[in-house]
Design a protein around this motif. Structure first.
Motif: not given
Ligand code: UTP
Length: 290
Positions: A8-17, A25-27, A102-110, A129-132
């Motif tokens: 479950i990737p849940a390391a996104g920054l959640g900027t939309r929230m 955490p948005k999760e 931990r994903q040490k840097e937020t470098l994307g879902l891949g 995905l952690g927010d779907d």
């Molecule tokens: P999203 O784009 O929906 O999440 O990524 P985000 O980046 O938190 O969203 P905003 O745009 O800033 O609001 C899809 C999934 O990938 C994870 C997110 O946690 C989400 O479950 N993700 C994304 C990571 O785990 N690491 C990343 O570097 C980016």
């Protein structure tokens, strides 16, 4: 191909929230009385998954606390004879074997999915995905696992979305195999109107083979400067079989305010402890009585 592990990737920054996601955490935002990620864990467990890896980061330790025991709280509930609450408090910790990295840097879902390489080993694995959040008769990830087992292929969960929103998703080039199952031959993340392959978009669920890891290791940053899972999947679908499962179920994107409110209201309307009150409240609001 038996699927026993989920990521479950849940390391996104959640900027939309923002601003709430500055410190929560948005999760972990509640959908009625449970955090969003609890519903996702329940979907995985109901699909036969035994081991779950959550990709987290240094701002998200609230997730680890939620899936742990809370000795002080439990002692208090025991002392005050609230046994039914004790069970409710412990249940999240007893649901599955949960691991964290931990994903040490937020470098994307891949990049986030690549953190799971050591946990996964050589087995096929589910990605949720952690927010779907999904609501369906058969758990959505189980529908994908069934397709993986039947076709010996990796699988992505898709639904058709309208043309005016496809640019927010990954659009797929597909050809039909059988009812609700398509062969995937190409894909593009966040397409312009000219680049759209079809209205089938990937919506937060995948079953992948470990072949994805060497691909992700070589995938350069793509859309938005992030290492995109889509770019890795695009290579994967060209080197081995991949199916798209047009899944039965409703998806709530709780990572944006509208999706979050939709999930909260619909789940509350199904909750026996508040549904009568909520229906009345909404009816009165709609009639302009309050
Ligand atoms: P999203 O784009 O929906 O999440 O990524 P985000 O980046 O938190 O969203 P905003 O745009 O800033 O609001 C899809 C999934 O990938 C994870 C997110 O946690 C989400 O479950 N993700 C994304 C990571 O785990 N690491 C990343 O570097 C980016």
């Amino acid at each position: 191909m038996k699927v026993k592990k989920a990521v479950i990737p849940a390391a996104g920054l959640g900027t939309r929230m923002l601003p709430v996601t500055k410190s929560i955490p948005k999760e972990m935002l509640p959908i009625v009385d449970k955090p969003a990620i609890a519903y996702i864990i329940e979907e995985a467990v109901a699909s036969g998954i035994e081991d779950i890896l959550i990709i987290t980061n240094r701002a998200k330790s609230a997730m680890e606390d939620y899936f742990d025991y809370a000795p002080e709280l439990e002692a208090n509930l025991l002392r005050t004879g609230k046994d039914e609450l004790l069970e409710i408090a412990r249940q999240p910790a007893d649901n599955a074997n949960i691991y964290y990295i931990r994903q040490k840097e937020t470098l994307g879902l891949g990049h986030a999915v690549l953190r799971a390489k050591g946990f996964v080993g050589d087995e096929p694995f589910a990605v949720l995905l952690g927010d779907d959040i999904m609501v369906s008769q058969t758990p959505v990830i189980k529908q994908l696992i069934d397709a993986t087992e039947k076709f010996g292929a990796s699988a992505v969960g898709v639904q058709e979305v309208s043309l005016d929103v496809i640019s927010r998703y990954c659009s797929l080039e597909v050809s039909p195999i059988e009812n609700s199952i398509y062969k995937v031959t190409d894909m593009i993340e966040k397409p312009t109107p000219q680049q759209v392959f079809s209205q089938f978009a990937i919506l937060g669920r995948y079953v992948l083979t470990s072949d994805i890891f060497p691909i992700l290791e070589k995938t350069p940053p793509g859309y938005g400067g992030e290492i995109q899972l889509t770019d890795g999947l695009n290579t994967l679908c060209k080197q081995s079989d991949m199916v798209a499962v047009d899944f039965e179920g409703k998806r709530y994107d709780t990572g944006n305010l509208e999706g979050y409110l939709e999930a909260t209201i619909e789940f509350a309307l199904k909750d026996a402890s508040v549904n009568e009150w909520l229906k009345e409240f909404i009816k009165n609001k709609a009639n302009g009585l309050e």
